[in-house]
Scaffold this motif. Structure first.
Motif, PDB file in Angstrom:
ATOM      1  N   ILE A   1      -0.599 -15.855  14.661  1.00  0.00           N
ATOM      2  CA  ILE A   1       0.969 -15.982  14.660  1.00  0.00           C
ATOM      3  C   ILE A   1       1.010 -14.004  15.110  1.00  0.00           C
ATOM      4  O   ILE A   1       2.196 -14.033  15.521  1.00  0.00           O
ATOM      5  N   GLY A   2       0.055 -13.460  14.763  1.00  0.00           N
ATOM      6  CA  GLY A   2       0.045 -11.992  15.384  1.00  0.00           C
ATOM      7  C   GLY A   2      -0.070 -11.003  16.108  1.00  0.00           C
ATOM      8  O   GLY A   2       0.201 -10.297  16.843  1.00  0.00           O
ATOM      9  N   ALA A   3       0.249 -12.559  17.494  1.00  0.00           N
ATOM     10  CA  ALA A   3       0.416 -12.296  19.207  1.00  0.00           C
ATOM     11  C   ALA A   3       1.656 -10.723  19.156  1.00  0.00           C
ATOM     12  O   ALA A   3       1.089  -9.867  19.729  1.00  0.00           O
ATOM     13  N   GLU A   4       2.432 -10.304  18.828  1.00  0.00           N
ATOM     14  CA  GLU A   4       3.709 -10.230  19.052  1.00  0.00           C
ATOM     15  C   GLU A   4       2.910  -8.586  18.414  1.00  0.00           C
ATOM     16  O   GLU A   4       3.376  -7.709  19.512  1.00  0.00           O
ATOM     17  N   GLY A   5       2.401  -8.464  17.223  1.00  0.00           N
ATOM     18  CA  GLY A   5       1.998  -7.330  16.971  1.00  0.00           C
ATOM     19  C   GLY A   5       0.691  -7.059  18.387  1.00  0.00           C
ATOM     20  O   GLY A   5       0.765  -5.626  17.595  1.00  0.00           O
TER      21      GLY A   5
ATOM     22  N   VAL B   1      -9.013  -3.230  23.446  1.00  0.00           N
ATOM     23  CA  VAL B   1      -9.552  -2.663  22.241  1.00  0.00           C
ATOM     24  C   VAL B   1      -8.262  -2.612  21.021  1.00  0.00           C
ATOM     25  O   VAL B   1      -8.600  -3.331  20.510  1.00  0.00           O
ATOM     26  N   GLY B   2      -7.570  -2.341  21.597  1.00  0.00           N
ATOM     27  CA  GLY B   2      -6.498  -2.429  20.426  1.00  0.00           C
ATOM     28  C   GLY B   2      -5.816  -3.744  20.074  1.00  0.00           C
ATOM     29  O   GLY B   2      -5.654  -3.814  18.866  1.00  0.00           O
ATOM     30  N   GLY B   3      -5.749  -4.382  21.039  1.00  0.00           N
ATOM     31  CA  GLY B   3      -5.384  -5.807  20.459  1.00  0.00           C
ATOM     32  C   GLY B   3      -6.265  -6.685  19.600  1.00  0.00           C
ATOM     33  O   GLY B   3      -6.654  -7.339  18.077  1.00  0.00           O
ATOM     34  N   GLY B   4      -7.542  -6.290  19.822  1.00  0.00           N
ATOM     35  CA  GLY B   4      -8.675  -7.079  18.970  1.00  0.00           C
ATOM     36  C   GLY B   4      -8.814  -6.479  18.170  1.00  0.00           C
ATOM     37  O   GLY B   4      -9.237  -6.978  16.716  1.00  0.00           O
TER      38      GLY B   4
ATOM     39  N   ALA C   1      -8.822 -15.586   3.129  1.00  0.00           N
ATOM     40  CA  ALA C   1      -7.074 -14.758   2.716  1.00  0.00           C
ATOM     41  C   ALA C   1      -6.488 -16.161   3.712  1.00  0.00           C
ATOM     42  O   ALA C   1      -7.419 -16.065   5.252  1.00  0.00           O
ATOM     43  N   HIS C   2      -5.662 -16.774   3.759  1.00  0.00           N
ATOM     44  CA  HIS C   2      -5.260 -17.661   5.036  1.00  0.00           C
ATOM     45  C   HIS C   2      -4.747 -16.876   6.417  1.00  0.00           C
ATOM     46  O   HIS C   2      -3.985 -16.332   6.141  1.00  0.00           O
ATOM     47  N   GLU C   3      -5.331 -17.158   7.647  1.00  0.00           N
ATOM     48  CA  GLU C   3      -4.748 -15.940   8.333  1.00  0.00           C
ATOM     49  C   GLU C   3      -2.941 -16.358   9.105  1.00  0.00           C
ATOM     50  O   GLU C   3      -2.522 -15.254   9.932  1.00  0.00           O
ATOM     51  N   VAL C   4      -2.775 -16.493   8.506  1.00  0.00           N
ATOM     52  CA  VAL C   4      -0.934 -17.485   9.346  1.00  0.00           C
ATOM     53  C   VAL C   4       0.052 -16.179   8.075  1.00  0.00           C
ATOM     54  O   VAL C   4       0.722 -15.380   8.565  1.00  0.00           O
ATOM     55  N   ILE C   5      -0.182 -16.213   6.712  1.00  0.00           N
ATOM     56  CA  ILE C   5       0.751 -15.153   6.523  1.00  0.00           C
ATOM     57  C   ILE C   5      -0.074 -13.655   7.547  1.00  0.00           C
ATOM     58  O   ILE C   5       0.674 -12.253   7.060  1.00  0.00           O
ATOM     59  N   VAL C   6      -1.063 -13.057   7.067  1.00  0.00           N
ATOM     60  CA  VAL C   6      -1.623 -11.979   6.908  1.00  0.00           C
ATOM     61  C   VAL C   6      -1.123 -11.826   8.445  1.00  0.00           C
ATOM     62  O   VAL C   6      -1.145 -11.065   8.604  1.00  0.00           O
ATOM     63  N   THR C   7      -1.918 -12.869   9.628  1.00  0.00           N
ATOM     64  CA  THR C   7      -1.095 -12.467  10.589  1.00  0.00           C
ATOM     65  C   THR C   7       0.215 -11.501  11.428  1.00  0.00           C
ATOM     66  O   THR C   7       0.669 -11.033  11.563  1.00  0.00           O
TER      67      THR C   7
ATOM     68  N   ILE D   1       3.342  -4.842   9.734  1.00  0.00           N
ATOM     69  CA  ILE D   1       3.146  -3.305   9.892  1.00  0.00           C
ATOM     70  C   ILE D   1       1.892  -2.515  10.958  1.00  0.00           C
ATOM     71  O   ILE D   1       2.973  -1.607  11.217  1.00  0.00           O
ATOM     72  N   THR D   2       1.927  -3.522  12.445  1.00  0.00           N
ATOM     73  CA  THR D   2       1.827  -2.582  13.078  1.00  0.00           C
ATOM     74  C   THR D   2       2.649  -2.241  13.972  1.00  0.00           C
ATOM     75  O   THR D   2       3.161  -1.005  14.725  1.00  0.00           O
TER      76      THR D   2
END
Lengths: 369, 293
Positions: free
Chosen positions: A104-108, A143-146, A161-167, A173-174
């Motif tokens: 879910i972190g594609a935005e950041g 590289v930045g996105g990766g 750690a569950h990736e949904v919450i972390v992303t 944060i990003t």
């Protein structure tokens, strides 16, 4: 790919096996096509209601929407521009989902990619030849996105750690970090964007699309789609990734290092989302602007869902959502463009509801989507 | 004086978090992923504004806001439980849907793309934002009392026991006669109502609806749920802590000591740290996100 092959079944043969194969092919085709059809019908019904509630005629509004997107070169150029970003974020979400992970972190990641491309474009001296600057800036974006994507991957692999919450949390944060860098350190006075980059710009498409934001990044996005297909279905790493997505325990038993696959998948996923930043920064504006991602990362989830995590499906779904989004601007004079945001939500919801339902109807074994 | 101002402001900021986090705990303990808190809050805020605007009464606003949360909660419940749709996707879809719907109907009702006109709130026109406004706002009291009440409900009532059973081991719960889908329907709808009250509070406190006025608060509440290890009281304490950090940042703003962006990261960073198990491991309910077949 498999869908296209399934679409033309061989002429009916008298013996049983081909018939069985044919009905299986038909079930798979129906499974792929029914949810989007249901979703579009639901969107049309809700769209009609909204348009009528605003006192307009649905037919006229839909005509306006089509004319403003596919009916003229400028509108279509804008659609292509939006398709490019959505293809990248859609591929990012789809690749991770093939590994059984929800990014879910594609935005950041998209924003981080755009920022890195702009930062390198600013660091390179003016006059750096394009053949050198463009690839370097593209690599910087990936590289930045990766890097942003690798964090949830590593945390999942190492600590579970569950990736949904972390992303989700990393998005905030990003974006906050980038906002601070731009607002406090690196902006043109009175704006929230960086100065224009010195090198690394990608030319616009030109021709009939002159004036629109469409640029050659679209070629990169299509190449990325082809690359994702190749990676997933023609390489050992891709095979491992899909195996982990289907059943991590079985994959582990088969000798796959699941943790490694997880963090690699999310890093590649983040790099794909970061590539989307190239479209805005190198291809369109020539600078990084705070908030340029504007929801394209979240829409990538919709694109992957409607495209059924298939690279070709993702490109088509990106085209569909880009048309909707540009269409919103075309109808804004008669109906608020926010109608389109409602329709996007309806489409996602309808596909999410229809997928398990269609599977139950067709008695297809559940596969994690 | 400084301490009192600080506390008042912290409580004011914490109330929406407390409502939303309570809702999040209920739904997640029943095994349904709660990414929808943001959408619930926003729909509550918008419906409360509509109700208060057309009736002139804040109480009607509260009822309308609850109605908005109820509808969205039911939508989430039907999609996740009846249709067994992916709960994460449903959550994202509902959040997008609510943003679109509130913007569209903001145009339709008030002909604006940014905010509604001023509406009636609690405590009259001249209440200001001091102690008076805080104590005269019944939602503040409800929000503060909600935390111990939720703790009691979750651990001391049959309904709470059922919620926890359904979220940990639905098959076992079913085998002893707990109606799993019904408990989940109730929990998710209740979560919609509770979280929407957070939005209601925001809208009535600011006397208007502004576009996307929840501004990520639903996600901060979700962070509090996780940081509070899915326990109502711990989640409530996490909300107070996040609110205190925000207040500190606002009060230190003039000193330019810490950029606001870094303070806004605190809840999210702490959640990641908690999930990674660096300080006391956060372990989610066992059946979270799994539609039981």
């Amino acid at each position: 790919m498999s869908i296209a092959a399934d679409a033309t079944p061989p002429p009916a043969a008298p013996d049983a096996p081909p018939a069985a194969a044919r009905s299986r092919a038909r079930a798979r085709l129906e499974e792929a096509l029914l949810p989007p059809i249901v979703a579009i019908l639901a969107a049309v019904v809700v769209g009609d209601l909204l348009i009528v509630s605003f006192g307009q005629s649905p037919g006229a509004v839909y005509r306006l929407l089509l004319e403003g997107t596919w009916g003229n070169a400028y509108g279509f150029g804008q659609v292509l521009y939006k398709t490019t970003t959505l293809t990248c974020t859609g591929l990012a979400v789809a690749l991770a989902l093939r590994a059984g992970l929800f990014n879910i972190g594609a935005e950041g990641q998209l924003a981080a990619g755009g920022f890195m491309a702009a930062a390198l474009g600013l660091l390179l001296p003016a006059g750096t030849p394009g053949v050198l600057a463009v690839p370097l800036c593209i690599i910087a974006a990936m590289v930045g996105g990766g890097a942003v994507g690798a964090v949830p991957g590593a945390l999942k692999a190492k600590f579970g750690a569950h990736e949904v919450i972390v992303t989700i949390m990393l998005n905030f944060i990003t974006l906050a970090l980038l906002n601070w860098i731009i607002a406090a350190k690196l902006h043109v006075p009175e704006t929230l964007h960086t100065p224009e980059i010195h090198a690394g710009r990608i030319p616009r498409l030109g021709g009939p699309f002159t004036g629109s934001a469409a640029n050659w990044t679209i070629l990169l996005a299509l190449l990325a789609a082809a690359g994702v297909w190749w990676y997933l279905f023609r390489t050992r790493r891709g095979y491992e990734l899909r195996a982990v997505g289907l059943q991590p325990d079985a994959a582990e038993y088969g000798g796959v290092r699941v943790g490694g696959v997880w963090w690699r998948a999310l890093a590649v996923s983040g790099a794909l989302a970061g590539l989307g930043g190239v479209n805005f920064v190198l291809g369109y504006k020539g600078y990084y602007e705070d908030g340029f991602a504007g929801g394209a990362g979240f829409l990538g989830i919709a694109v992957a869902l409607v495209g059924r995590n298939d690279p070709v499906g993702v490109v088509l779904a990106a085209l569909f959502f880009a048309t909707l989004s540009q269409g919103g601007l075309a109808i804004n004079a008669v109906v608020p463009k926010q109608m389109v945001e409602v329709l996007q939500g309806v489409v996602i919801l309808a596909v999410a509801l229809a997928v398990p339902e269609v599977r139950r109807l067709l008695r297809i074994q559940p596969r994690r989507v | 004086m400084v301490v009192i101002t600080f506390l008042l402001q912290a409580i004011r900021i914490a109330i929406p978090y407390l409502f939303a986090a309570s809702g999040g705990v209920v739904a997640e303990r029943a095994g349904v992923v709660s990414l929808t808190l943001e959408g619930f809050m926003l729909s509550g805020a918008f419906c409360a504004t509509l109700g208060s605007y057309y009736s002139g009464s804040a109480w009607v606003g509260v009822l309308c806001g609850i109605g908005g949360g109820l509808v969205m909660g039911l939508l989430h419940a039907v999609a996740s439980i009846r249709f067994k749709a992916d709960q994460i996707v449903v959550g994202i879809a509902i959040n997008l849907l609510v943003v679109g719907l509130t913007r569209f109907f903001l145009h339709l009702a008030f002909d604006s793309s940014s905010n509604s006109p001023r509406v009636a709130g609690f405590g009259g026109e001249n209440a200001g934002s001091g102690l008076g406004a805080l104590v005269s706002n019944p939602l503040v009291w409800v929000g503060l009392v909600l935390v111990p009440v939720m703790g009691w409900m979750m651990y001391r009532t049959p309904f709470g026991l059922r919620i926890r059973a359904v979220g940990e081991h639905p098959v076992a719960a079913e085998s002893v006669g707990v109606p799993v889908p019904r408990v989940r329907y109730l929990a998710v709808t209740l979560s919609g109502v509770l979280a929407s009250l957070g939005g209601v509070y925001l809208a009535l406190d600011q006397h208007q609806f502004t576009d996307q006025m929840t501004a990520g608060r639903g996600y901060v509440a979700l962070a509090a749920v996780i940081f509070g290890r899915w326990d109502p009281v711990r989640a409530g304490i996490a909300c107070l802590f996040f609110a205190a950090a925000e207040t500190l940042q606002i009060q230190l703003q003039s000193l330019q000591a810490i950029p606001s962006q870094f303070v806004s990261m605190i809840p999210y960073l702490l959640t990641i740290v908690a999930l990674a198990g660096l300080v006391g491991r956060s372990v989610p309910p066992a059946a979270l996100g799994r539609a039981e077949d």
